[in-house]
Scaffold this active site. Structure first.
Site, mmCIF file in Angstrom:
data_model
loop_
_atom_site.group_PDB
_atom_site.id
_atom_site.type_symbol
_atom_site.label_atom_id
_atom_site.label_comp_id
_atom_site.label_asym_id
_atom_site.label_seq_id
_atom_site.Cartn_x
_atom_site.Cartn_y
_atom_site.Cartn_z
ATOM 1 N N TYR A 177 41.561 42.824 41.033
ATOM 2 C CA TYR A 177 40.322 42.921 41.791
ATOM 3 C C TYR A 177 39.592 44.225 41.479
ATOM 4 O O TYR A 177 39.895 45.291 42.035
ATOM 5 C CB TYR A 177 40.598 42.824 43.295
ATOM 6 C CG TYR A 177 41.295 41.544 43.715
ATOM 7 C CD1 TYR A 177 41.254 40.398 42.919
ATOM 8 C CD2 TYR A 177 42.008 41.483 44.907
ATOM 9 C CE1 TYR A 177 41.890 39.230 43.301
ATOM 10 C CE2 TYR A 177 42.644 40.316 45.304
ATOM 11 C CZ TYR A 177 42.584 39.186 44.485
ATOM 12 O OH TYR A 177 43.219 38.040 44.874
ATOM 13 N N HIS A 188 50.780 36.673 40.136
ATOM 14 C CA HIS A 188 49.365 36.329 40.187
ATOM 15 C C HIS A 188 48.959 35.422 39.018
ATOM 16 O O HIS A 188 49.029 35.814 37.858
ATOM 17 C CB HIS A 188 48.540 37.623 40.127
ATOM 18 C CG HIS A 188 47.137 37.472 40.624
ATOM 19 N ND1 HIS A 188 46.219 38.501 40.557
ATOM 20 C CD2 HIS A 188 46.473 36.426 41.199
ATOM 21 C CE1 HIS A 188 45.073 38.097 41.075
ATOM 22 N NE2 HIS A 188 45.208 36.826 41.467
#
Length: 329
Positions: A65, A149
């Site tokens: 992010y 992830h």
């Protein structure tokens, strides 16, 4: 806000069998990493403060992010003395390492830290390095939950490298819970049935527009007492704002999806309920779902999300929305 004043969405609930608890609604920090558009430091801090003031005590982040920007901002906020670390739960992710390099503007839909690029690494060594760098970047002394992830094209490396590494870290009590976060259900279901996870984070696959997680993933999690966190409840925005340029799964919404979302919106309007309120509350109706993770990029968006979480939704509306299931696919 005193504990007795906490609304239902701030209730602390167990995350699977891990002993970790999360608030029923958590804050996803992808927008604070500059997802789709840049966010300034002051606005990011105000967003986090608004979430904390509302009673939200679960925060999800990742190196991905904003190339570390979201982790840095979240860590700076949580290390303040007025926010005891023991009063909240934080998850981050492994599978993408950040290395020096120049990426295109807005690379991977993020407007984050310059001079860093992401490389995939689901090896055990990559897990240890990623977690160490996340701790340094955030300034936190530990993460409660660590998720693998998006290992979509990396099953073998993730299940033979990343998962055993996280399993060891859990056994050593370096992390309290481990899981996998993805935008699909098939591989998540495989992880649940073939490994010993505490939780999954499934994004976009259990929403008013896509209920596919209910087919196999949610039953598998219920059978094995694996906690389920649902992200992407607005499917990248279309269920929060039916604008002409609405996004669906990180891309412009196809016309069929727009028609389905419009039908959902019309049913909500007929019952006096905002579509976004129904979208936010929908996943929590399933008994296998522990909580939802909702992103925000401003204090105002936190206020709106809290209002949607607090909205009263009649059972007749859920029945009407259920009748629309399958349209738009």
């Amino acid at each position: 806000m005193s504990p007795s004043a906490h609304p239902w969405y701030a209730e602390q609930v167990p995350l699977g069998r891990s002993g970790v608890t999360v608030s029923r609604i958590g804050l996803g920090t992808a927008p604070l990493g500059g997802l789709f558009s840049a966010v300034g430091d002051r606005e990011a801090a105000a967003t986090l403060e608004a979430a904390w003031s509302a009673g939200i005590r679960y925060f999800d982040t990742a190196p991905h992010y904003g190339a570390g920007l979201a982790e840095r901002r979240l860590g700076a906020f949580l290390t303040g003395v007025e926010r005891p670390r023991s009063h909240c739960t934080v998850s981050t992710k492994v599978g993408r390492l950040l290395v020096p390099g120049e990426s295109a503007s807005g690379d991977e839909s993020f407007h984050g830290e310059p001079g860093l690029v992401r490389i995939r690494d689901y090896s055990a060594e990559g897990v240890y390095r990623s977690l160490a760098e996340s701790l340094e970047r955030s300034g936190l002394d530990a993460f409660d939950v660590v998720l693998i992830h998006d290992p979509d094209d990396h099953w073998k490396e993730a299940v033979t490298g990343a998962y055993p590494a996280l399993d060891r870290l859990r056994a050593e009590k370096a992390v309290r819970a481990i899981g996998v976060g993805m935008n699909q259900t098939a591989m998540l279901t495989r992880f649940v049935t073939e490994t010993d996870l505490d939780c999954v984070l499934v994004a976009g696959r259990y929403s008013l527009l896509d209920r596919s997680a209910a087919d196999e993933l949610l039953p598998a999690c219920a059978e094995r007492a694996v906690g389920v966190l649902v992200g992407g409840v607005f499917n990248s925005g279309i269920l929060a704002n039916l604008a002409a340029d609405a996004m669906y799964d990180y891309a412009p919404a196809p016309e069929a999806v727009r028609r389905h979302a419009l039908a959902l919106s019309e049913q909500c309007a007929a019952h006096g309920v905002p579509l976004a309120a129904a979208a936010l509350q929908f996943p929590l109706r399933h008994p296998a779902v522990t909580g939802v993770v909702v992103g925000a990029r401003s204090a105002q968006e936190i206020t709106v999300n809290v209002a949607h979480a607090s909205a009263s939704i009649p059972e007749e509306l859920w029945t009407a929305l259920d009748a629309l299931e399958g349209e738009g696919r």
